[in-house]
Design a protein around this motif. Structure first.
Motif, PDB file in Angstrom:
ATOM      1  N   ARG A 159       0.694  -1.267  -0.262  1.00  0.00           N
ATOM      2  CA  ARG A 159      -0.066   0.097   0.160  1.00  0.00           C
ATOM      3  C   ARG A 159       0.786   1.597   0.004  1.00  0.00           C
ATOM      4  O   ARG A 159       2.280   2.076   0.984  1.00  0.00           O
TER       5      ARG A 159
ATOM      6  N   LEU B 140       3.471   0.244   2.495  1.00  0.00           N
ATOM      7  CA  LEU B 140       3.271  -0.149   3.760  1.00  0.00           C
ATOM      8  C   LEU B 140       3.146  -1.751   3.567  1.00  0.00           C
ATOM      9  O   LEU B 140       2.696  -1.831   2.125  1.00  0.00           O
TER      10      LEU B 140
ATOM     11  N   ASP C 178       0.000  -6.293   7.552  1.00  0.00           N
ATOM     12  CA  ASP C 178      -0.877  -5.525   7.620  1.00  0.00           C
ATOM     13  C   ASP C 178       0.000  -4.737   8.943  1.00  0.00           C
ATOM     14  O   ASP C 178      -1.218  -4.434  10.237  1.00  0.00           O
ATOM     15  N   GLU C 179       1.013  -4.178   8.607  1.00  0.00           N
ATOM     16  CA  GLU C 179       1.496  -3.032   8.854  1.00  0.00           C
ATOM     17  C   GLU C 179       0.066  -1.497   8.569  1.00  0.00           C
ATOM     18  O   GLU C 179      -0.237  -1.510   7.444  1.00  0.00           O
ATOM     19  N   SER C 180       0.250  -1.420  10.338  1.00  0.00           N
ATOM     20  CA  SER C 180      -0.833   0.519   9.889  1.00  0.00           C
ATOM     21  C   SER C 180      -0.134   1.766  10.249  1.00  0.00           C
ATOM     22  O   SER C 180      -0.757   2.429  10.059  1.00  0.00           O
ATOM     23  N   ARG C 181       1.851   1.675  10.115  1.00  0.00           N
ATOM     24  CA  ARG C 181       1.817   2.803  10.216  1.00  0.00           C
ATOM     25  C   ARG C 181       3.126   2.565   9.495  1.00  0.00           C
ATOM     26  O   ARG C 181       4.127   1.735   9.618  1.00  0.00           O
TER      27      ARG C 181
END
Length: 206
Positions: free
Chosen positions: A134, A154, A157-160
């Motif tokens: 992403r 990204l 499942d990285e969120s930052r």
């Protein structure tokens, strides 16, 4: 109200180039991308045409019909004026052309996901919201048919997101181009992983 009307009349009369240009170009106040891009990203953005020709040459033997079916999406010279997509929600999908060494098949297409364009100060932010890879980053002024994109990637499942420049393998550099009345692409030459050139297609959601 009088000031707005007056500015509009000047635009229509062709007498206020600066006023009209700022109104028509949402990136007019954005910084020049060259001041912020890493040396490696400046290099790969300069080599965009080389990446296109290499990627297409590698992809055509395995996906010639797929490439042709997408029309302007894979035409090197398809960019139109006013490259910045309006703020809003989009459907987006990624195509990977070419391969690095023995890795990759030469052409990979992914399903549609959600993307978003948002205003961040005097710039636009483009973010891909779904998928295992992403992109998220800002658009910068470049020329009448292209906006520069500098951001990061990204994974999983990285969120930052990493900060731009913190990790060369996560840096993303590309050109945003409008290729139709309601169709855009983010062209990313020489990405860190897998392919020779990545193309993210964007169309308005709904």
């Amino acid at each position: 109200m009088r000031r707005v009307a007056g500015a509009l009349l000047l635009c229509l009369a062709g007498l206020a180039t600066q006023i009209c240009g700022a109104a028509a170009n949402p990136l007019a106040a954005a910084p020049d991308w060259r001041r912020l891009a890493t040396p490696a990203d400046r290099d790969r953005l300069r080599r965009w045409y080389e990446a296109w020709t290499q990627g297409l040459a590698q992809a055509r033997p395995v996906a010639g019909a797929d490439l042709a079916a997408q029309g302007a999406l894979f035409a090197i010279d398809a960019a139109l004026d006013d490259p910045a997509p309006p703020v809003g929600t989009y459907r987006c999908r990624t195509f990977k052309l070419g391969s690095k060494g023995a890795v990759g098949t030469g052409f990979v297409s992914y399903p549609w996901f959600d993307c978003r364009v948002a205003a961040v100060g005097e710039q636009l932010e483009l973010m891909k919201l779904g998928g295992s890879q992403r992109q998220v980053g800002l658009l910068y002024r470049a020329d009448p048919t292209r906006a520069a994109f500098l951001g990061t990637l990204l994974l999983g499942d990285e969120s930052r997101a990493y900060g731009y420049g913190a990790d060369a393998t996560r840096n993303v550099a590309g050109w945003v181009e409008r290729i139709g009345p309601h169709r855009w692409r983010l062209v990313m030459p020489y990405p860190a992983f897998e392919s020779t050139i990545d193309v993210l297609e964007l169309v308005p959601a709904g």
